[in-house]
Write an enzyme that holds these catalytic residues in place. Structure first.
Site, short mmCIF file in Angstrom:
data_model
loop_
_atom_site.label_atom_id
_atom_site.label_comp_id
_atom_site.label_asym_id
_atom_site.label_seq_id
_atom_site.Cartn_x
_atom_site.Cartn_y
_atom_site.Cartn_z
N CYS A 22 27.58 29.85 -19.79
CA CYS A 22 27.40 29.28 -18.45
C CYS A 22 28.71 28.66 -17.93
O CYS A 22 29.59 28.28 -18.72
CB CYS A 22 26.35 28.19 -18.47
SG CYS A 22 24.67 28.77 -18.72
N GLU B 99 29.20 25.71 -16.66
CA GLU B 99 29.39 24.32 -17.07
C GLU B 99 30.03 24.24 -18.45
O GLU B 99 30.96 23.47 -18.69
CB GLU B 99 28.05 23.58 -17.12
CG GLU B 99 27.32 23.49 -15.79
CD GLU B 99 26.39 24.67 -15.53
OE1 GLU B 99 26.74 25.82 -15.89
OE2 GLU B 99 25.31 24.43 -14.97
N ASN C 284 30.52 31.33 -14.97
CA ASN C 284 29.68 32.00 -15.97
C ASN C 284 30.31 33.32 -16.37
O ASN C 284 30.92 34.03 -15.56
CB ASN C 284 28.23 32.16 -15.50
CG ASN C 284 28.08 32.84 -14.16
OD1 ASN C 284 28.97 32.79 -13.31
ND2 ASN C 284 26.95 33.49 -13.95
N ILE C 285 30.16 33.63 -17.65
CA ILE C 285 30.75 34.84 -18.22
C ILE C 285 29.64 35.56 -18.99
O ILE C 285 29.23 35.09 -20.06
CB ILE C 285 31.93 34.48 -19.16
CG1 ILE C 285 32.98 33.63 -18.42
CG2 ILE C 285 32.56 35.76 -19.73
CD1 ILE C 285 34.06 33.03 -19.31
N GLU C 286 29.15 36.64 -18.39
CA GLU C 286 28.01 37.34 -18.99
C GLU C 286 28.48 38.38 -20.00
O GLU C 286 29.68 38.63 -20.17
CB GLU C 286 27.17 37.97 -17.87
CG GLU C 286 26.59 36.89 -16.97
CD GLU C 286 25.60 37.41 -15.95
OE1 GLU C 286 25.53 38.64 -15.71
OE2 GLU C 286 24.89 36.56 -15.37
N CYS D 62 21.41 24.46 -17.06
CA CYS D 62 20.39 24.88 -18.04
C CYS D 62 20.32 23.86 -19.18
O CYS D 62 21.15 22.95 -19.30
CB CYS D 62 20.73 26.27 -18.58
SG CYS D 62 21.96 26.27 -19.89
N CYS E 43 23.40 23.57 -21.50
CA CYS E 43 24.53 22.87 -20.85
C CYS E 43 24.27 21.38 -20.75
O CYS E 43 25.19 20.56 -20.90
CB CYS E 43 24.80 23.47 -19.48
SG CYS E 43 25.52 25.12 -19.56
#
Ligand code: THU
Length: 133
Positions: free
Chosen positions: A55, A57, A44-46, A88, A91
């Site tokens: 996310c 995935e 995940n890359i916020e 989620c 995804c």
């Protein structure tokens, strides 16, 4: 070709090492196995603008697709706290686009404790390209 769940789970943990999650503190890793046997990892890359977050995935799936591998045979997902992390909704929808009909969705606490789901179990009645015909 048999799916090596354990190998894919270990790759998902490797993917999680690069998670960028300074806001939630919740690190997720994923690993995708494509039809032709390639494995792509993701994390995940916020973002400070939270909605721009990607996310794990989708990171893994988009890496596979961007390298020319559109058919996903299996995906392993690992989260935090020794719990199963379910994908989620967004995804799940992205999985529906690129999944082979018998895709295995592997939710793992560790390489020994995991459960395997089908896409139909976690996204029944999916809207897909066939609905556009
Ligand atoms: N997250 C994922 O990477 N995959 C999921 O399926 C659930 C949520 C991430 C997004 C965000 O960076 C953090 O987990 C908390 O929601």
């Amino acid at each position: 070709m048999e799916i090596d769940c354990k190998e894919l789970i270990l790759k998902a943990f490797q993917g999680r090492e690069n998670a960028y999650a300074p806001y939630s503190g919740f690190k997720v890793g994923a690993a995708v196995l494509t039809e032709d046997g390639n494995i792509y990892t993701g994390c995940n890359i916020e973002n400070a603008s939270y909605g721009a977050t990607n996310c794990a995935e989708r990171t893994a799936i988009f890496k596979a697709v961007s390298e020319g591998h559109e058919n996903v045979k299996a995906i392993a997902i690992v989260g935090e706290k020794n719990k199963y992390t379910y994908p989620c909704g967004i995804c799940r929808q992205v999985m529906a686009e690129f999944a082979l009909p018998d895709i295995k969705i592997i939710l793992a606490k560790n390489e020994r404790e995991y459960i395997v789901k089908t896409l139909d179990e976690i996204l029944p009645g999916a809207f897909t390209k066939k609905d556009l015909l």
